[in-house]
Design a protein around this motif. Structure first.
Motif, PDB file in Angstrom:
ATOM      1  N   ILE A   3      -8.004 -52.647  52.935  1.00 52.54           N
ATOM      2  CA  ILE A   3      -9.009 -51.619  52.894  1.00 52.54           C
ATOM      3  C   ILE A   3      -9.160 -51.305  51.304  1.00 52.54           C
ATOM      4  CG2 ILE A   3      -9.419 -49.152  53.179  1.00 52.54           C
ATOM      5  CD1 ILE A   3      -7.630 -49.153  55.727  1.00 52.54           C
ATOM      6  N   ASP A   4     -10.531 -51.513  50.968  1.00 53.53           N
ATOM      7  CA  ASP A   4     -10.533 -51.175  49.296  1.00 53.53           C
ATOM      8  C   ASP A   4     -11.789 -50.329  49.282  1.00 53.53           C
ATOM      9  OD1 ASP A   4     -12.884 -52.544  50.150  1.00 53.53           O
ATOM     10  OD2 ASP A   4     -12.441 -54.360  49.283  1.00 53.53           O
ATOM     11  N   SER A   5     -12.327 -49.616  50.185  1.00 52.89           N
ATOM     12  CA  SER A   5     -13.455 -48.761  49.934  1.00 52.89           C
ATOM     13  C   SER A   5     -13.287 -47.679  51.158  1.00 52.89           C
ATOM     14  CB  SER A   5     -14.818 -49.411  50.385  1.00 52.89           C
ATOM     15  OG  SER A   5     -14.841 -49.907  51.327  1.00 52.89           O
ATOM     16  N   ILE A   6     -14.219 -46.510  50.560  1.00 52.04           N
ATOM     17  CA  ILE A   6     -14.267 -45.331  51.345  1.00 52.04           C
ATOM     18  C   ILE A   6     -15.455 -44.729  51.807  1.00 52.04           C
ATOM     19  CG2 ILE A   6     -13.779 -43.815  49.569  1.00 52.04           C
ATOM     20  CD1 ILE A   6     -12.208 -41.744  51.406  1.00 52.04           C
ATOM     21  N   LYS A   7     -15.862 -44.450  52.915  1.00 49.16           N
ATOM     22  CA  LYS A   7     -17.271 -43.694  53.135  1.00 49.16           C
ATOM     23  C   LYS A   7     -16.839 -42.291  53.881  1.00 49.16           C
ATOM     24  CE  LYS A   7     -21.744 -43.471  53.967  1.00 49.16           C
ATOM     25  NZ  LYS A   7     -22.734 -43.247  52.727  1.00 49.16           N
ATOM     26  N   ILE A   8     -17.509 -41.242  53.371  1.00 44.70           N
ATOM     27  CA  ILE A   8     -17.355 -40.094  53.870  1.00 44.70           C
ATOM     28  C   ILE A   8     -18.525 -39.536  54.613  1.00 44.70           C
ATOM     29  CG2 ILE A   8     -16.958 -37.548  53.250  1.00 44.70           C
ATOM     30  CD1 ILE A   8     -15.098 -38.867  50.836  1.00 44.70           C
ATOM     31  N   PHE A   9     -18.230 -39.049  55.880  1.00 42.64           N
ATOM     32  CA  PHE A   9     -19.314 -38.379  56.415  1.00 42.64           C
ATOM     33  C   PHE A   9     -18.792 -36.863  56.744  1.00 42.64           C
ATOM     34  CE2 PHE A   9     -20.565 -42.665  58.083  1.00 42.64           C
ATOM     35  CZ  PHE A   9     -22.022 -42.556  57.448  1.00 42.64           C
ATOM     36  N   GLY A  10     -19.922 -35.879  56.707  1.00 44.33           N
ATOM     37  CA  GLY A  10     -19.561 -34.411  57.117  1.00 44.33           C
ATOM     38  C   GLY A  10     -20.755 -33.429  56.673  1.00 44.33           C
ATOM     39  N   LEU A  21     -13.465 -36.439  45.493  1.00 41.40           N
ATOM     40  CA  LEU A  21     -12.408 -36.285  44.371  1.00 41.40           C
ATOM     41  C   LEU A  21     -11.029 -36.436  44.385  1.00 41.40           C
ATOM     42  CD1 LEU A  21     -12.321 -35.422  41.382  1.00 41.40           C
ATOM     43  CD2 LEU A  21     -12.439 -33.082  41.958  1.00 41.40           C
ATOM     44  N   PHE A  22     -10.492 -35.816  45.570  1.00 41.27           N
ATOM     45  CA  PHE A  22      -9.176 -36.080  46.002  1.00 41.27           C
ATOM     46  C   PHE A  22      -8.653 -37.489  46.313  1.00 41.27           C
ATOM     47  CE2 PHE A  22      -5.702 -36.255  49.165  1.00 41.27           C
ATOM     48  CZ  PHE A  22      -4.761 -35.311  48.572  1.00 41.27           C
ATOM     49  N   VAL A  23      -9.708 -38.090  46.861  1.00 39.56           N
ATOM     50  CA  VAL A  23      -9.261 -39.554  46.997  1.00 39.56           C
ATOM     51  C   VAL A  23      -9.391 -40.575  45.470  1.00 39.56           C
ATOM     52  CG1 VAL A  23     -10.254 -41.761  47.990  1.00 39.56           C
ATOM     53  CG2 VAL A  23     -10.101 -39.577  49.375  1.00 39.56           C
ATOM     54  N   ARG A  24     -10.327 -40.004  44.907  1.00 42.07           N
ATOM     55  CA  ARG A  24     -10.573 -40.876  43.518  1.00 42.07           C
ATOM     56  C   ARG A  24      -9.640 -40.683  42.805  1.00 42.07           C
ATOM     57  NH1 ARG A  24     -15.274 -38.739  42.571  1.00 42.07           N
ATOM     58  NH2 ARG A  24     -14.864 -37.303  40.562  1.00 42.07           N
ATOM     59  N   GLU A  25      -8.777 -39.403  42.567  1.00 44.16           N
ATOM     60  CA  GLU A  25      -7.825 -39.021  41.864  1.00 44.16           C
ATOM     61  C   GLU A  25      -6.483 -39.767  42.318  1.00 44.16           C
ATOM     62  OE1 GLU A  25      -7.754 -37.325  39.277  1.00 44.16           O
ATOM     63  OE2 GLU A  25      -9.726 -37.083  38.747  1.00 44.16           O
ATOM     64  N   ASN A  26      -6.400 -39.856  43.571  1.00 43.31           N
ATOM     65  CA  ASN A  26      -4.971 -40.372  44.376  1.00 43.31           C
ATOM     66  C   ASN A  26      -5.170 -41.888  44.544  1.00 43.31           C
ATOM     67  OD1 ASN A  26      -3.205 -37.846  44.149  1.00 43.31           O
ATOM     68  ND2 ASN A  26      -5.117 -37.050  44.858  1.00 43.31           N
ATOM     69  N   ASP A  28      -6.779 -45.829  44.781  1.00 45.75           N
ATOM     70  CA  ASP A  28      -7.760 -47.040  44.495  1.00 45.75           C
ATOM     71  C   ASP A  28      -8.637 -47.473  45.457  1.00 45.75           C
ATOM     72  OD1 ASP A  28      -8.815 -48.832  42.677  1.00 45.75           O
ATOM     73  OD2 ASP A  28      -7.381 -50.323  42.885  1.00 45.75           O
ATOM     74  N   LEU A  29      -9.609 -46.556  45.649  1.00 45.46           N
ATOM     75  CA  LEU A  29     -10.712 -46.842  46.685  1.00 45.46           C
ATOM     76  C   LEU A  29     -12.073 -46.736  46.009  1.00 45.46           C
ATOM     77  CD1 LEU A  29      -9.086 -45.045  49.765  1.00 45.46           C
ATOM     78  CD2 LEU A  29      -9.108 -47.674  49.418  1.00 45.46           C
ATOM     79  N   THR A  30     -12.761 -47.939  46.383  1.00 50.39           N
ATOM     80  CA  THR A  30     -14.243 -47.747  45.756  1.00 50.39           C
ATOM     81  C   THR A  30     -15.229 -46.942  46.903  1.00 50.39           C
ATOM     82  OG1 THR A  30     -14.201 -50.062  44.987  1.00 50.39           O
ATOM     83  CG2 THR A  30     -16.273 -48.933  45.256  1.00 50.39           C
ATOM     84  N   PRO A  31     -15.704 -45.911  46.425  1.00 55.70           N
ATOM     85  CA  PRO A  31     -16.560 -45.023  47.155  1.00 55.70           C
ATOM     86  C   PRO A  31     -17.861 -45.697  47.590  1.00 55.70           C
ATOM     87  CG  PRO A  31     -16.721 -43.969  45.037  1.00 55.70           C
ATOM     88  CD  PRO A  31     -15.613 -45.310  45.118  1.00 55.70           C
ATOM     89  N   ASN A  57     -13.000 -53.365  56.148  1.00 55.38           N
ATOM     90  CA  ASN A  57     -12.206 -52.989  54.755  1.00 55.38           C
ATOM     91  C   ASN A  57     -12.757 -51.757  54.287  1.00 55.38           C
ATOM     92  OD1 ASN A  57     -14.824 -53.694  53.786  1.00 55.38           O
ATOM     93  ND2 ASN A  57     -14.002 -54.394  52.067  1.00 55.38           N
ATOM     94  N   THR A  58     -13.308 -50.688  55.118  1.00 52.99           N
ATOM     95  CA  THR A  58     -13.707 -49.447  54.753  1.00 52.99           C
ATOM     96  C   THR A  58     -12.866 -48.329  55.475  1.00 52.99           C
ATOM     97  OG1 THR A  58     -15.898 -50.199  54.065  1.00 52.99           O
ATOM     98  CG2 THR A  58     -15.642 -47.990  54.595  1.00 52.99           C
ATOM     99  N   LEU A  59     -12.352 -47.360  54.768  1.00 53.99           N
ATOM    100  CA  LEU A  59     -11.903 -46.301  55.563  1.00 53.99           C
ATOM    101  C   LEU A  59     -12.952 -45.256  55.654  1.00 53.99           C
ATOM    102  CD1 LEU A  59      -9.566 -44.492  56.722  1.00 53.99           C
ATOM    103  CD2 LEU A  59      -8.888 -43.680  54.496  1.00 53.99           C
ATOM    104  N   PHE A  60     -13.213 -44.651  56.920  1.00 53.73           N
ATOM    105  CA  PHE A  60     -14.256 -43.790  57.005  1.00 53.73           C
ATOM    106  C   PHE A  60     -13.405 -42.298  57.150  1.00 53.73           C
ATOM    107  CE2 PHE A  60     -16.375 -47.581  58.513  1.00 53.73           C
ATOM    108  CZ  PHE A  60     -17.602 -47.336  57.931  1.00 53.73           C
ATOM    109  N   ILE A  61     -13.938 -41.273  56.433  1.00 54.34           N
ATOM    110  CA  ILE A  61     -13.155 -39.985  56.702  1.00 54.34           C
ATOM    111  C   ILE A  61     -14.443 -39.128  57.123  1.00 54.34           C
ATOM    112  CG2 ILE A  61     -12.448 -38.121  55.618  1.00 54.34           C
ATOM    113  CD1 ILE A  61     -10.956 -39.792  53.692  1.00 54.34           C
TER     114      ILE A  61
END
Length: 217
Positions: A3-10, A21-26, A28-31, A57-61
């Motif tokens: 997993i190297d990236s993240i996608k947020i829905f809400g 911001l929390f993910v970016r600070e903690n 190494d994932l590409t938004p 390879n994406t974590l969906f939050i």
């Protein structure tokens, strides 16, 4: 595949900027932004849409919030540029007002949250977060993300301020925003008449019923 990236829905006012911001600070994932499955506040895409993208390879939050506090926040700042005067009316009238393609904001809360829960069950890597839980225990959220990534949950950067797309807003309080507001009998009855019981149950959110005195008056 790692997993190297993240996608947020809400929805709006559910902490999408804070979690980003929390993910970016903690971590190494590409938004992933608008060009990957669209607007973060949209109705979650159906499988027939997201299946055309590489999601392995994406974590969906997916983010959720108590509907009573969310409705109050939407009333104060709806971020609805199609009709800027949407909140130039009493709160009770705002609740009944049509927004986007929905009968009212409560219907929008129901359908979008339902879509987030559905997609979270479909994709390979997902995490559902209530913003209230993030506020109370960021260590657990950090540990949950680290576990999905296969990483140890070590020390992390904790967020304390009220974070929006404009940055940290010093004159706003997270705790005040998340406090369940006092609602009139009519407001409670109207909101509850539309709220999805199944979504409330799955989200572990308590339905605010009128008091006995309110119910018989």
């Amino acid at each position: 595949m790692k997993i190297d990236s993240i996608k947020i829905f809400g929805e709006r006012h559910t902490g999408t900027n804070a979690i980003s911001l929390f993910v970016r600070e903690n971590f190494d994932l590409t938004p992933k932004y608008y060009d990957y499955l669209g607007w973060k506040h949209r109705l979650a895409p159906k499988k027939s849409e997201w299946i055309n993208h590489n999601t392995t390879n994406t974590l969906f939050i997916f983010l959720y919030r108590n509907p009573y506090t969310w409705l109050r926040s939407m009333y104060k700042e709806p971020y609805y540029h199609h009709y800027l005067k949407i909140n130039d009316r009493p709160f009770e009238e705002f609740l009944k007002f049509s927004i986007e393609d929905y009968e009212n904001s409560i219907c929008m809360w129901n359908q979008k949250n339902e879509s987030y829960l559905r997609m979270s069950r479909e994709v390979k890597h997902s995490l559902n977060i209530r913003i209230e839980d993030f506020r109370l225990d960021q260590a657990s959220i950090h540990a949950s993300i680290a576990k999905i990534l296969g990483q140890p949950s070590t020390q992390f950067v904790e967020l304390t301020g009220y974070i929006t797309g404009r940055g940290i807003e010093q004159n706003k309080s997270v705790d005040s925003s998340l406090a369940v507001p006092e609602l009139s009998e009519l407001e409670k009855k109207f909101i509850n008449s539309y709220l999805s019981r199944s979504i409330m149950s799955l989200s572990l959110i308590h339905i605010s019923e009128p008091t006995r005195q309110e119910a018989i008056s």
